[in-house]
Design an enzyme around this catalytic site. Structure first.
Site, PDB file in Angstrom:
ATOM      1  N   SER A 283      41.005  32.514  48.965  1.00 30.65           N
ATOM      2  CA  SER A 283      39.598  32.324  49.324  1.00 30.65           C
ATOM      3  C   SER A 283      38.909  31.597  48.177  1.00 30.65           C
ATOM      4  O   SER A 283      39.308  31.718  47.024  1.00 30.65           O
ATOM      5  CB  SER A 283      38.905  33.650  49.626  1.00 30.65           C
ATOM      6  OG  SER A 283      39.012  34.531  48.529  1.00 30.65           O
TER       7      SER A 283
ATOM      8  N   MET B 203      46.968  36.782  45.879  1.00 30.53           N
ATOM      9  CA  MET B 203      45.655  36.986  46.459  1.00 30.53           C
ATOM     10  C   MET B 203      44.569  36.382  45.601  1.00 30.53           C
ATOM     11  O   MET B 203      43.614  37.067  45.274  1.00 30.53           O
ATOM     12  CB  MET B 203      45.370  38.481  46.598  1.00 30.53           C
ATOM     13  CG  MET B 203      45.990  39.154  47.763  1.00 30.53           C
ATOM     14  SD  MET B 203      45.210  38.651  49.265  1.00 30.53           S
ATOM     15  CE  MET B 203      46.213  39.520  50.401  1.00 30.53           C
ATOM     16  N   PRO B 204      44.672  35.156  45.203  1.00 26.94           N
ATOM     17  CA  PRO B 204      43.577  34.645  44.387  1.00 26.94           C
ATOM     18  C   PRO B 204      42.292  34.429  45.188  1.00 26.94           C
ATOM     19  O   PRO B 204      42.328  33.931  46.301  1.00 26.94           O
ATOM     20  CB  PRO B 204      44.082  33.303  43.863  1.00 26.94           C
ATOM     21  CG  PRO B 204      45.488  33.178  44.263  1.00 26.94           C
ATOM     22  CD  PRO B 204      45.781  34.231  45.269  1.00 26.94           C
ATOM     23  N   HIS B 205      41.203  34.828  44.566  1.00 26.89           N
ATOM     24  CA  HIS B 205      39.877  34.410  45.013  1.00 26.89           C
ATOM     25  C   HIS B 205      39.352  33.530  43.893  1.00 26.89           C
ATOM     26  O   HIS B 205      39.289  33.959  42.741  1.00 26.89           O
ATOM     27  CB  HIS B 205      38.922  35.574  45.236  1.00 26.89           C
ATOM     28  CG  HIS B 205      37.521  35.106  45.461  1.00 26.89           C
ATOM     29  ND1 HIS B 205      37.156  34.422  46.601  1.00 26.89           N
ATOM     30  CD2 HIS B 205      36.426  35.156  44.675  1.00 26.89           C
ATOM     31  CE1 HIS B 205      35.868  34.098  46.501  1.00 26.89           C
ATOM     32  NE2 HIS B 205      35.407  34.533  45.346  1.00 26.89           N
TER      33      HIS B 205
END
Length: 79
Positions: free
Chosen positions: A40, A1-3
């Protein structure tokens, strides 16, 4: 889940920012194994006169131990 949050001086076109974000997403998918849906990217423009107070001091210098690429300017360039 990298932002992935990117801060830069103003002046890049919307096309450049879109291309940059697309390449960052592709790199994260390839290198980290992330899915497109989990990624994102945000881009914030910071005026040069505000850079030290808003970015360099609180996010770069204050988090030196978390840097994977040190800047080539400022106090961290010489250490």
């Amino acid at each position: 889940m990298p932002h992935i949050a990117v801060k830069m001086f103003p002046g890049r076109t919307e096309e450049q920012k879109q291309e940059f974000a697309a390449k960052v997403v592709e790199a994260a998918k390839t290198i980290l194994g992330s899915s497109d849906a989990s990624l994102s990217v945000s881009i914030s423009e910071v005026e040069p006169a505000e850079w030290d107070a808003r970015v360099y001091d609180p996010e770069i210098a204050a988090n030196e131990s978390m840097l994977y690429k040190r800047p080539g300017y400022g106090a961290l360039a010489q250490s």
